[in-house]
Design a protein around this motif. Structure first.
Motif, short mmCIF file in Angstrom:
data_model
loop_
_atom_site.label_atom_id
_atom_site.label_comp_id
_atom_site.label_asym_id
_atom_site.label_seq_id
_atom_site.Cartn_x
_atom_site.Cartn_y
_atom_site.Cartn_z
N LEU A 45 -61.67 85.07 -40.13
CA LEU A 45 -61.97 84.89 -38.71
C LEU A 45 -61.14 85.86 -37.87
CD1 LEU A 45 -62.15 80.99 -38.47
CD2 LEU A 45 -64.05 82.60 -38.40
N MET A 46 -59.88 86.07 -38.28
CA MET A 46 -59.04 87.02 -37.56
C MET A 46 -59.60 88.43 -37.66
SD MET A 46 -55.14 88.22 -38.33
CE MET A 46 -55.76 89.18 -39.74
N ARG A 47 -60.06 88.80 -38.85
CA ARG A 47 -60.60 90.15 -39.05
C ARG A 47 -61.89 90.36 -38.24
NH1 ARG A 47 -59.04 93.10 -43.57
NH2 ARG A 47 -60.46 94.64 -42.68
N GLU A 48 -62.70 89.30 -38.14
CA GLU A 48 -64.00 89.44 -37.50
C GLU A 48 -63.95 89.22 -35.99
OE1 GLU A 48 -66.60 86.76 -39.50
OE2 GLU A 48 -66.87 88.07 -41.23
N HIS A 49 -63.05 88.32 -35.54
CA HIS A 49 -63.06 87.92 -34.13
C HIS A 49 -61.74 88.15 -33.40
CE1 HIS A 49 -66.97 86.04 -34.85
NE2 HIS A 49 -66.45 85.42 -35.88
N GLY A 50 -60.70 88.55 -34.11
CA GLY A 50 -59.45 88.84 -33.44
C GLY A 50 -58.41 87.75 -33.60
N PRO A 51 -57.13 88.09 -33.35
CA PRO A 51 -56.03 87.12 -33.51
C PRO A 51 -56.13 85.90 -32.60
CG PRO A 51 -55.19 89.37 -33.42
CD PRO A 51 -56.64 89.44 -33.04
N ALA A 52 -56.59 86.10 -31.36
CA ALA A 52 -56.67 84.97 -30.43
C ALA A 52 -57.67 83.92 -30.94
CB ALA A 52 -57.07 85.45 -29.04
N PHE A 53 -58.79 84.38 -31.46
CA PHE A 53 -59.80 83.47 -32.02
C PHE A 53 -59.22 82.71 -33.20
CE2 PHE A 53 -63.35 82.19 -34.60
CZ PHE A 53 -64.38 81.90 -33.71
N ALA A 54 -58.53 83.41 -34.11
CA ALA A 54 -57.95 82.77 -35.29
C ALA A 54 -56.85 81.79 -34.91
CB ALA A 54 -57.40 83.83 -36.24
N ALA A 55 -56.05 82.12 -33.89
CA ALA A 55 -55.01 81.20 -33.44
C ALA A 55 -55.62 79.92 -32.89
CB ALA A 55 -54.13 81.88 -32.39
N SER A 56 -56.70 80.06 -32.13
CA SER A 56 -57.38 78.87 -31.60
C SER A 56 -57.97 78.03 -32.72
CB SER A 56 -58.49 79.30 -30.63
OG SER A 56 -59.19 78.19 -30.12
N ALA A 57 -58.54 78.69 -33.72
CA ALA A 57 -59.08 77.97 -34.87
C ALA A 57 -57.97 77.27 -35.65
CB ALA A 57 -59.83 78.93 -35.79
N ALA A 58 -56.80 77.88 -35.74
CA ALA A 58 -55.67 77.27 -36.45
C ALA A 58 -55.20 76.01 -35.72
CB ALA A 58 -54.52 78.26 -36.57
N LEU A 164 -69.77 80.28 -35.94
CA LEU A 164 -69.57 79.26 -34.92
C LEU A 164 -68.37 79.64 -34.06
CD1 LEU A 164 -70.16 76.09 -37.11
CD2 LEU A 164 -71.76 77.14 -35.50
N GLY A 165 -68.15 78.88 -32.99
CA GLY A 165 -67.01 79.13 -32.12
C GLY A 165 -65.70 78.77 -32.81
N ALA A 166 -64.60 79.07 -32.12
CA ALA A 166 -63.28 78.85 -32.71
C ALA A 166 -63.03 77.38 -33.03
CB ALA A 166 -62.21 79.37 -31.76
N ARG A 167 -63.55 76.48 -32.20
CA ARG A 167 -63.28 75.05 -32.42
C ARG A 167 -63.91 74.56 -33.71
NH1 ARG A 167 -61.48 72.05 -28.09
NH2 ARG A 167 -62.75 70.25 -28.66
N TRP A 168 -65.21 74.83 -33.90
CA TRP A 168 -65.87 74.39 -35.13
C TRP A 168 -65.41 75.21 -36.33
CZ3 TRP A 168 -67.89 70.19 -36.84
CH2 TRP A 168 -68.50 69.29 -35.96
N SER A 169 -65.03 76.45 -36.09
CA SER A 169 -64.51 77.26 -37.19
C SER A 169 -63.23 76.66 -37.73
CB SER A 169 -64.27 78.70 -36.71
OG SER A 169 -65.47 79.32 -36.33
N GLY A 170 -62.33 76.25 -36.84
CA GLY A 170 -61.10 75.60 -37.27
C GLY A 170 -61.36 74.28 -37.97
N MET A 171 -62.34 73.55 -37.47
CA MET A 171 -62.68 72.28 -38.10
C MET A 171 -63.22 72.50 -39.51
SD MET A 171 -62.73 68.99 -37.59
CE MET A 171 -62.46 69.02 -35.82
N LEU A 172 -64.11 73.46 -39.68
CA LEU A 172 -64.70 73.72 -40.99
C LEU A 172 -63.69 74.31 -41.96
CD1 LEU A 172 -68.21 75.04 -39.94
CD2 LEU A 172 -67.71 72.93 -41.16
N ALA A 173 -62.67 74.98 -41.44
CA ALA A 173 -61.63 75.51 -42.31
C ALA A 173 -60.90 74.39 -43.03
CB ALA A 173 -60.64 76.35 -41.52
N VAL A 174 -60.92 73.18 -42.45
CA VAL A 174 -60.25 72.03 -43.07
C VAL A 174 -61.28 71.06 -43.64
CG1 VAL A 174 -58.32 70.43 -42.73
CG2 VAL A 174 -58.61 72.33 -41.19
N PHE A 175 -62.52 71.51 -43.79
CA PHE A 175 -63.50 70.67 -44.47
C PHE A 175 -62.94 70.26 -45.84
CE2 PHE A 175 -67.05 70.14 -47.43
CZ PHE A 175 -67.80 69.19 -46.76
N PRO A 176 -63.03 68.97 -46.20
CA PRO A 176 -62.37 68.50 -47.43
C PRO A 176 -63.07 68.96 -48.70
CG PRO A 176 -63.63 66.72 -46.42
CD PRO A 176 -63.68 67.88 -45.45
N LEU A 177 -63.14 70.27 -48.87
CA LEU A 177 -63.86 70.84 -50.00
C LEU A 177 -63.24 70.43 -51.33
CD1 LEU A 177 -65.19 74.46 -50.13
CD2 LEU A 177 -63.98 73.53 -52.08
#
Length: 249
Positions: A45-58, A164-177
């Motif tokens: 996400l950082m590579r594709e959308h930038g550090p600010a997007f990745a920080a929000s997702a985190a 998806l946006g940063a909010r759902w991206s961060g949520m899916l990053a913690v999907f209980p895979l």
């Protein structure tokens, strides 16, 4: 990056299967807290959308710990009553409901941390404490299928997060895979007690994961993104090793 995602998670799942076999499901659950799934997704996400997007997702990923813990609680409780397909369906519905509620909130760092801490504290009381004296060693005959399932789920979650946006991206990053794959496999091979021990072990693993995401949120606006990820990974490993002291012998 695609090759990394398709090989790292299955390889880590293989390692967790070995840990569960020789040291028990609770230690495997603890190790599953390492950001092996979320880390590559957030880096992409950082590579594709930038550090600010990745920080929000985190930041969203910290709060999303609450949704993952709800999945674990529902699965651990219902595994004693139902076979794995129905148990998994209810647990995933619980995760989705919690994810939607979290999406409706305006998150700040204190709110995100509060959500994560409350979820862990609640599950420390509400998750079953099974006796494992009669649990047999894990059966690995389906390990290849589990690794394939993990690779497919990782790809699907990563693709969804990237669009998806940063909010759902961060949520899916913690999907209980890992919880999905490991809980189903453990319930089928070892029964309810081992499954509950696995999910309880994930509680301590949340410390390293939360430290990873918090470090990203703090560091990404201040330095090179790759360096921020390296420092966040070191933070996660350090906290994970620290939390090991709390594991039962």
């Amino acid at each position: 990056m695609l090759l990394l995602k398709l090989t790292l998670v299955p390889a880590f799942l293989y390692l967790l299967a070995l840990v569960a076999r020789y040291w028990g499901p609770q230690r495997a659950g603890w190790m599953a807290g390492l950001p092996v799934v979320a880390g590559p997704i957030l880096w992409l996400l950082m590579r594709e959308h930038g550090p600010a997007f990745a920080a929000s997702a985190a930041l969203q990923a910290i709060a999303a710990i609450a949704a993952s813990e709800l999945f674990n609680l529902i699965y651990a409780r219902l595994a004693a009553r139902f076979a794995w397909p129905l148990t998994l369906m209810f647990a995933l519905c619980g995760w989705l409901l919690a994810a939607c509620v979290l999406q409706s909130l305006t998150l700040t760092l204190p709110v995100a941390l509060l959500m994560a801490v409350l979820a862990v504290l609640i599950n420390s009381v509400c998750l079953p404490r099974p006796a494992l004296s009669g649990v047999v060693a894990a059966v690995n005959e389906t390990l290849g299928l589990r690794m394939m399932a993990a690779a497919v789920l990782t790809l699907l979650v990563s693709l969804a997060a990237s669009h998806l946006g940063a909010r759902w991206s961060g949520m899916l990053a913690v999907f209980p895979l890992l919880a999905v794959v490991m809980a189903v496999a453990t319930q089928r091979a070892q029964g309810v007690a081992a499954t509950q021990a696995l999910l309880r072990g994930m509680l301590l693993g949340r410390l390293g994961f939360a430290g990873f995401c918090l470090a990203l949120w703090l560091l990404l606006p201040l330095m090179d993104g790759n360096l921020a990820f390296l420092l966040a990974a070191a933070t996660a490993i350090g906290l994970q090793l620290l939390s090991r002291r709390l594991l039962p012998a």
